[in-house]
Design a protein around this motif. Structure first.
Motif, PDB file in Angstrom:
ATOM      1  N   LEU A 131       6.420 -11.651 -13.825  1.00  0.00           N
ATOM      2  CA  LEU A 131       7.019 -10.349 -14.134  1.00  0.00           C
ATOM      3  C   LEU A 131       6.169  -9.656 -15.198  1.00  0.00           C
ATOM      4  N   ALA A 132       5.893  -8.386 -14.995  1.00  0.00           N
ATOM      5  CA  ALA A 132       4.964  -7.672 -15.874  1.00  0.00           C
ATOM      6  C   ALA A 132       5.481  -7.577 -17.319  1.00  0.00           C
ATOM      7  N   LEU A 133       6.758  -7.286 -17.468  1.00  0.00           N
ATOM      8  CA  LEU A 133       7.262  -7.019 -18.823  1.00  0.00           C
ATOM      9  C   LEU A 133       7.099  -8.213 -19.770  1.00  0.00           C
ATOM     10  N   MET A 155      -1.029  -7.343 -12.634  1.00  0.00           N
ATOM     11  CA  MET A 155       0.122  -8.246 -12.673  1.00  0.00           C
ATOM     12  C   MET A 155       0.948  -8.101 -11.401  1.00  0.00           C
ATOM     13  N   ASP A 156       1.399  -9.224 -10.923  1.00  0.00           N
ATOM     14  CA  ASP A 156       2.330  -9.188  -9.789  1.00  0.00           C
ATOM     15  C   ASP A 156       3.100 -10.498  -9.746  1.00  0.00           C
ATOM     16  N   ILE A 157       4.322 -10.391  -9.234  1.00  0.00           N
ATOM     17  CA  ILE A 157       5.136 -11.616  -9.126  1.00  0.00           C
ATOM     18  C   ILE A 157       4.687 -12.462  -7.927  1.00  0.00           C
ATOM     19  N   ASN A 158       3.866 -11.880  -7.084  1.00  0.00           N
ATOM     20  CA  ASN A 158       3.452 -12.581  -5.868  1.00  0.00           C
ATOM     21  C   ASN A 158       1.936 -12.769  -5.849  1.00  0.00           C
ATOM     22  N   MET A 209      -4.445  -1.278 -16.795  1.00  0.00           N
ATOM     23  CA  MET A 209      -3.480  -2.242 -16.241  1.00  0.00           C
ATOM     24  C   MET A 209      -2.981  -1.753 -14.902  1.00  0.00           C
ATOM     25  N   GLU A 210      -2.677  -2.697 -14.052  1.00  0.00           N
ATOM     26  CA  GLU A 210      -2.047  -2.372 -12.775  1.00  0.00           C
ATOM     27  C   GLU A 210      -0.783  -3.231 -12.693  1.00  0.00           C
ATOM     28  N   ILE A 211       0.348  -2.591 -12.752  1.00  0.00           N
ATOM     29  CA  ILE A 211       1.604  -3.339 -12.638  1.00  0.00           C
ATOM     30  C   ILE A 211       2.080  -3.207 -11.198  1.00  0.00           C
ATOM     31  N   GLY A 212       2.127  -4.323 -10.495  1.00  0.00           N
ATOM     32  CA  GLY A 212       2.463  -4.318  -9.070  1.00  0.00           C
ATOM     33  C   GLY A 212       1.191  -4.217  -8.246  1.00  0.00           C
ATOM     34  N   PHE A 213       0.462  -5.296  -8.163  1.00  0.00           N
ATOM     35  CA  PHE A 213      -0.851  -5.331  -7.503  1.00  0.00           C
ATOM     36  C   PHE A 213      -0.730  -5.247  -5.978  1.00  0.00           C
ATOM     37  N   TYR A 214       0.230  -5.977  -5.439  1.00  0.00           N
ATOM     38  CA  TYR A 214       0.400  -6.178  -3.992  1.00  0.00           C
ATOM     39  C   TYR A 214      -0.930  -6.666  -3.409  1.00  0.00           C
ATOM     40  N   THR A 215      -1.600  -5.893  -2.557  1.00  0.00           N
ATOM     41  CA  THR A 215      -2.899  -6.352  -2.037  1.00  0.00           C
ATOM     42  C   THR A 215      -4.069  -5.632  -2.717  1.00  0.00           C
ATOM     43  N   TYR A 272      -4.653  -2.286  -3.091  1.00  0.00           N
ATOM     44  CA  TYR A 272      -5.155  -1.012  -2.553  1.00  0.00           C
ATOM     45  C   TYR A 272      -5.257   0.069  -3.639  1.00  0.00           C
ATOM     46  N   SER A 273      -4.220   0.175  -4.460  1.00  0.00           N
ATOM     47  CA  SER A 273      -4.248   1.217  -5.496  1.00  0.00           C
ATOM     48  C   SER A 273      -5.129   0.815  -6.679  1.00  0.00           C
ATOM     49  N   LEU A 274      -5.465  -0.477  -6.736  1.00  0.00           N
ATOM     50  CA  LEU A 274      -6.323  -0.925  -7.847  1.00  0.00           C
ATOM     51  C   LEU A 274      -7.790  -0.571  -7.591  1.00  0.00           C
ATOM     52  N   MET A 293       0.838  -1.191   0.000  1.00  0.00           N
ATOM     53  CA  MET A 293       0.000   0.000   0.000  1.00  0.00           C
ATOM     54  C   MET A 293       0.879   1.249   0.000  1.00  0.00           C
ATOM     55  N   THR A 294       1.359   1.574  -1.171  1.00  0.00           N
ATOM     56  CA  THR A 294       2.222   2.757  -1.250  1.00  0.00           C
ATOM     57  C   THR A 294       1.493   3.931  -1.892  1.00  0.00           C
ATOM     58  N   THR A 295       0.266   3.701  -2.277  1.00  0.00           N
ATOM     59  CA  THR A 295      -0.494   4.770  -2.914  1.00  0.00           C
ATOM     60  C   THR A 295      -1.312   5.495  -1.846  1.00  0.00           C
ATOM     61  N   SER A 296      -1.276   6.813  -1.879  1.00  0.00           N
ATOM     62  CA  SER A 296      -2.066   7.553  -0.895  1.00  0.00           C
ATOM     63  C   SER A 296      -3.528   7.599  -1.333  1.00  0.00           C
TER      64      SER A 296
HETATM   65  C1  SAM Z   1       4.809  -1.156  -3.642  1.00  0.00           C
HETATM   66  S1  SAM Z   1       3.951  -2.609  -4.083  1.00  0.00           S
HETATM   67  C2  SAM Z   1       2.567  -2.074  -5.011  1.00  0.00           C
HETATM   68  C3  SAM Z   1       1.587  -1.377  -4.254  1.00  0.00           C
HETATM   69  C4  SAM Z   1       0.268  -1.162  -4.913  1.00  0.00           C
HETATM   70  N1  SAM Z   1       0.388  -0.602  -6.260  1.00  0.00           N
HETATM   71  C5  SAM Z   1      -0.490  -0.236  -4.005  1.00  0.00           C
HETATM   72  O1  SAM Z   1      -0.239   0.970  -4.052  1.00  0.00           O
HETATM   73  O2  SAM Z   1      -1.295  -0.754  -3.244  1.00  0.00           O
HETATM   74  C6  SAM Z   1       4.940  -3.196  -5.435  1.00  0.00           C
HETATM   75  C7  SAM Z   1       4.428  -4.516  -5.976  1.00  0.00           C
HETATM   76  O3  SAM Z   1       5.014  -4.696  -7.252  1.00  0.00           O
HETATM   77  C8  SAM Z   1       5.347  -6.057  -7.428  1.00  0.00           C
HETATM   78  N2  SAM Z   1       6.391  -6.082  -8.456  1.00  0.00           N
HETATM   79  C9  SAM Z   1       7.648  -5.579  -8.391  1.00  0.00           C
HETATM   80  N3  SAM Z   1       8.292  -5.732  -9.549  1.00  0.00           N
HETATM   81  C10 SAM Z   1       7.406  -6.326 -10.403  1.00  0.00           C
HETATM   82  C11 SAM Z   1       7.474  -6.735 -11.765  1.00  0.00           C
HETATM   83  N4  SAM Z   1       8.572  -6.550 -12.498  1.00  0.00           N
HETATM   84  N5  SAM Z   1       6.394  -7.310 -12.325  1.00  0.00           N
HETATM   85  C12 SAM Z   1       5.256  -7.501 -11.607  1.00  0.00           C
HETATM   86  N6  SAM Z   1       5.135  -7.123 -10.304  1.00  0.00           N
HETATM   87  C13 SAM Z   1       6.192  -6.549  -9.717  1.00  0.00           C
HETATM   88  C14 SAM Z   1       5.776  -6.519  -6.050  1.00  0.00           C
HETATM   89  O4  SAM Z   1       5.617  -7.916  -5.893  1.00  0.00           O
HETATM   90  C15 SAM Z   1       4.819  -5.715  -5.151  1.00  0.00           C
HETATM   91  O5  SAM Z   1       3.670  -6.460  -4.825  1.00  0.00           O
END
Ligand code: SAM
Length: 143
Positions: A79-81, A50-53, A24-30, A32-34, A1-4
Motif C-alpha cells: 500500500l502506497a501510504l 508503488m503497487d499492491i500487486n 513517484m507513481e502510485i498505482g503502477f499496474y503494468t 503504462y502511465s509510468l 492502463m487508465t491513462t490516455s
Molecule cells: C488503474 S490502475 C493504474 C494504472 C496506471 N497508473 C496506468 O495508467 O497505467 C490502479 C493500480 O493502483 C493499484 N493500487 C490501488 N490502490 C493502491 C494503494 N493504496 N497503494 C498502492 N497501489 C494501489 C492497483 O493495484 C492498480 O494496479
C-alpha cells in the motif's frame, strides 16, 4: 492502463518543464502511465513506483526493459501510504541525528561565537570567529 496517450504526453511535458529528476507513481499496474514519466526524467533520475500487486509490475517490466528505462524504476510492493509514511519517518530520523550532533559540536566549539539559528528545513546559520576573523556559516543539508 487508465491513462490516455494525451495525458501521458502532458505529464511528460510538465516534468520536463520543471526539470524533474525524481518522481513517484502510485498505482503502477503494468507501467503504462509510468513510461512517459521515465522518458521525461534524466538518465540518473528515479521513479518510486508503488503497487499492491507485483505480478503486474513484472509483466510491465518486460516492455519497460525494451524501452531502456528500467534502471530508473525503484519498485515497492504494498500500500502506497504506509510506504510513504515510512520514508518520511526514516528521513526525519536520519537528519535529526545529524542536526543534533552538529548543534552539539558547534555549541562546544570556542570558535563559534553565539548564534545557531535554524532558518528552515535543513538550513542552519552560525556566526563564528577565529583569531579575529569573523565569518558566517551557512550550513545547508540538501534534501
Ligand atoms: C488503474 S490502475 C493504474 C494504472 C496506471 N497508473 C496506468 O495508467 O497505467 C490502479 C493500480 O493502483 C493499484 N493500487 C490501488 N490502490 C493502491 C494503494 N493504496 N497503494 C498502492 N497501489 C494501489 C492497483 O493495484 C492498480 O494496479
Amino acid at each position: 492502463m487508465t491513462t490516455s496517450a494525451n495525458e501521458g504526453q502532458f505529464l511528460n511535458m510538465l516534468l520536463k518543464l520543471i526539470n524533474a529528476k525524481n518522481t513517484m507513481e502510485i498505482g503502477f499496474y503494468t507501467g503504462y502511465s509510468l513510461l512517459p514519466l521515465a522518458f521525461a526524467i534524466p538518465e540518473d533520475g528515479k521513479i518510486l513506483a508503488m503497487d499492491i500487486n507485483k505480478e503486474n509490475y513484472e509483466l510491465g517490466l518486460l516492455v519497460i526493459r525494451k524501452d531502456g528505462v528500467a534502471h530508473k524504476i525503484d519498485f515497492k510492493e504494498g500500500l502506497a501510504l504506509p510506504i510513504v509514511d515510512q520514508m518520511i519517518e526514516d528521513y526525519v530520523r536520519y537528519y535529526r541525528d545529524f542536526v543534533l550532533e552538529l548543534n552539539e559540536a558547534l555549541a562546544v566549539d570556542p570558535g563559534i561565537e553565539i548564534c545557531i539559528l535554524p532558518v528552515g528545513d535543513g538550513i542552519t546559520l552560525a556566526i563564528g570567529s577565529n583569531e579575529g576573523l569573523h565569518f558566517l556559516l551557512i550550513l545547508y543539508i540538501k534534501c
